[in-house]
Design an enzyme around this catalytic site. Structure first.
Site, PDB file in Angstrom:
ATOM      1  N   ASP A  39     -19.026  15.468 -63.995  1.00  0.00           N
ATOM      2  CA  ASP A  39     -18.677  16.387 -65.081  1.00  0.00           C
ATOM      3  C   ASP A  39     -19.831  16.618 -66.056  1.00  0.00           C
ATOM      4  OD1 ASP A  39     -16.069  16.060 -63.969  1.00  0.00           O
ATOM      5  OD2 ASP A  39     -15.726  14.340 -65.284  1.00  0.00           O
ATOM      6  N   GLU A 209      -9.309  23.506 -62.939  1.00  0.00           N
ATOM      7  CA  GLU A 209      -9.761  22.619 -64.013  1.00  0.00           C
ATOM      8  C   GLU A 209     -11.254  22.824 -64.249  1.00  0.00           C
ATOM      9  OE1 GLU A 209      -8.814  18.747 -62.472  1.00  0.00           O
ATOM     10  OE2 GLU A 209     -10.607  18.646 -61.213  1.00  0.00           O
TER      11      GLU A 209
END
Length: 514
Positions: A39, A209
């Site tokens: 991420d 997401e």
């Protein structure tokens, strides 16, 4: 000497046709953030670039990296160097850096699980600069299924919004990407929630997401990820949607997904767009095909291109071209504190001293009897880790090991396999969720120092040795660690100090050679 060899190798790579992508005057050498750095987020402030990445359960939380070219990064800070904020329990995921030029402040949005409600929550922290000390501002939203992957953006009128994912897939529900106005001090959300879109096309499967919002000409664009992110069976991929206003209506690209597996990388997604030299680049995470889950999701940089139809696309041409020798690491622990690369469990407070005699590390029986762990991410499949320990006075077992989970499932208990020295004995051990097995042991001579070595092949085959005179003596070979790779992160490697309260393990030096 190694630096000279590294320069020579890069020159050979350029002369022999090895694929190296251009970034202005620099070259992309991927992974730009080697090892388990999921991420990734990146911002630019006055010509310098700053990145952060997921920590999972390892403290200090949320490493911050600095670069001048998007390719060469230095670990320089942590958002929470003293451990977790008081309200937060675990699952420290998805940091997102944001620079407010008007305020002259840096904000970081992140995910963590609330101790009281046990819900995954989106929270914020603030500092005067990425090198500064961050102040936690607490959680902003925590829906019943969980709220994760926060991103801040301003609409066409300049209003500030928080955008996040409702973690409906955790309860077998659809996932929505929500937006809600946020106060300028980032302490609370105001107004009504608006759903931007959800997982409603076949390729997205169970979820959407990891959004990144940016604007180009008349449109807002969202890069987002879908499908399964984080294990051996992952099929993560990236799509794009656009809208002329932040709150929609959002249109998904008919040619989605635009970033998929290629020859070197698989399951690409959840990153951030940054601009350099008039171009857009996407810093995202992906598994290297050969490294797979054992190394974890690494930080990959790729240029975002634009088609004649006004939609962005990727060439999907990122390659693995980082020389392994650039990953070597040696530490004699002679500084005033630990090097930034070292981390420990977020649930533990460690006790240590560094100096001319090396590392004096407080031992424990914590972490399901693995002891005190001082680790760093694995960065390649094949390497050796050697430790020199002082076994003369220690009442604790000093060793090295590879740390993972009891199985490849979400929230698995800790597991580890390693080799340790305690006075006149060396032993190889396996610890799975507190169940400890001794795999091999040998008597050794008590002297000023003892040396032990762990060699890793293909990411999970382990060999353990100890040094006797000028020879390395194999103690346990061909141990399979593959069942213990943890969900959502690669293995960690490093030091283990096991013993009762008030005992210490003494390490003179460690050498990590690829």
């Amino acid at each position: 000497m190694k630096r000279l060899l590294f320069v020579i190798l890069l020159t050979i790579m350029g002369c022999c046709g090895v694929h190296v992508q251009a970034v202005g005057y620099e070259k992309i050498i991927n992974p730009v953030l080697p090892g388990d750095r999921p991420d990734p987020t990146v911002i630019e402030i006055n010509g310098e670039y700053w990145a952060a990445a997921t920590s999972n359960e390892w403290s200090p939380l949320f490493p911050i990296f600095k670069s001048k070219d998007l390719v060469n990064w230095e670990l320089v800070n942590y958002v929470f160097p003293d451990g977790a904020p008081d309200w937060a329990l675990n699952n420290f995921w998805a940091p997102e850096l944001s620079y407010d030029e008007k305020q002259g402040k840096v904000y970081l949005y992140y995910t963590a699980r609330d101790k009281r409600t046990k819900r995954l929550s989106c929270a914020a922290a603030v500092a005067d600069s990425p090198m500064g000390r961050f102040k936690d501002l607490g959680p902003l939203v925590a829906q019943e299924p969980g709220s994760i992957d926060a991103f801040a953006a301003r609409d066409e009128k300049g209003k500030l919004y928080l955008i996040w994912k409702e973690d409906g897939n955790s309860m077998g529900l659809p996932t929505n990407i929500w937006a809600q106005e946020m106060t300028e001090d980032r302490t609370r959300l105001i107004g009504e929630m608006t759903s931007l879109f959800c997982n409603d096309t076949p390729w997205e499967e169970g979820l959407v997401e990891g959004v990144c919002v940016f604007k180009k000409q008349d449109y807002f664009y969202i890069l987002y990820s879908a499908a399964s992110c984080c294990d051996k069976k992952c099929n993560y991929k990236t799509g794009v949607a656009r809208s002329k206003s932040l709150l929609g209506k959002w249109e998904k690209y008919e040619k989605n997904p635009i970033l998929v597996d290629n020859q070197d990388w698989r399951c690409p997604g959840h990153g951030t767009i940054v601009r350099k030299d008039g171009k857009e680049f996407y810093l995202y995470h992906a598994y290297n095909r050969s490294g797979s889950v054992y190394v974890g999701r690494q930080g990959v940089l790729e240029e975002l291109c634009w088609g004649e139809d006004g939609w962005p696309y990727f060439r999907n041409d990122a390659v693995y071209n980082r020389p392994n020798l650039s990953l070597d690491y040696v530490d004699s622990f002679k500084g005033n504190t630990l090097a930034p690369i070292w981390q420990w469990r977020v649930t533990q407070k460690i006790d240590y001293q560094t100096g001319k005699n090396g590392l004096h590390l407080g031992a424990s029986m914590e972490n399901r009897e693995l002891g005190t762990l001082l680790v760093q991410p694995v960065k390649a499949l094949n390497f050796s880790l050697t430790a020199t320990v002082d076994n003369r006075k220690s009442m604790a077992a000093a060793g090295i090991g590879i740390i993972g989970g009891a199985h490849n499932g979400f929230g698995a208990p800790l597991a580890g396999i390693g080799i340790s020295v305690l006075k006149d004995k060396v032993e190889v051990w396996k610890n799975v969720d507190g169940k400890v097995d001794v795999l091999a042991q040998s008597a050794i001579t008590v002297s000023a120092t003892a040396q032990v070595r762990m060699t890793v092949k293909d990411g999970y085959w382990l060999c353990f040795e100890f040094r006797k005179g000028q020879r390395w003596i194999p103690l346990a070979t061909e141990i399979d660690a593959s069942p213990y790779v943890p969900w959502g992160m690669g293995f960690r490697i490093g030091l283990c100090a096991k013993g009762g309260d008030g005992t210490f393990a003494d390490f003179r030096k460690i050498e990590l050679i690829h």
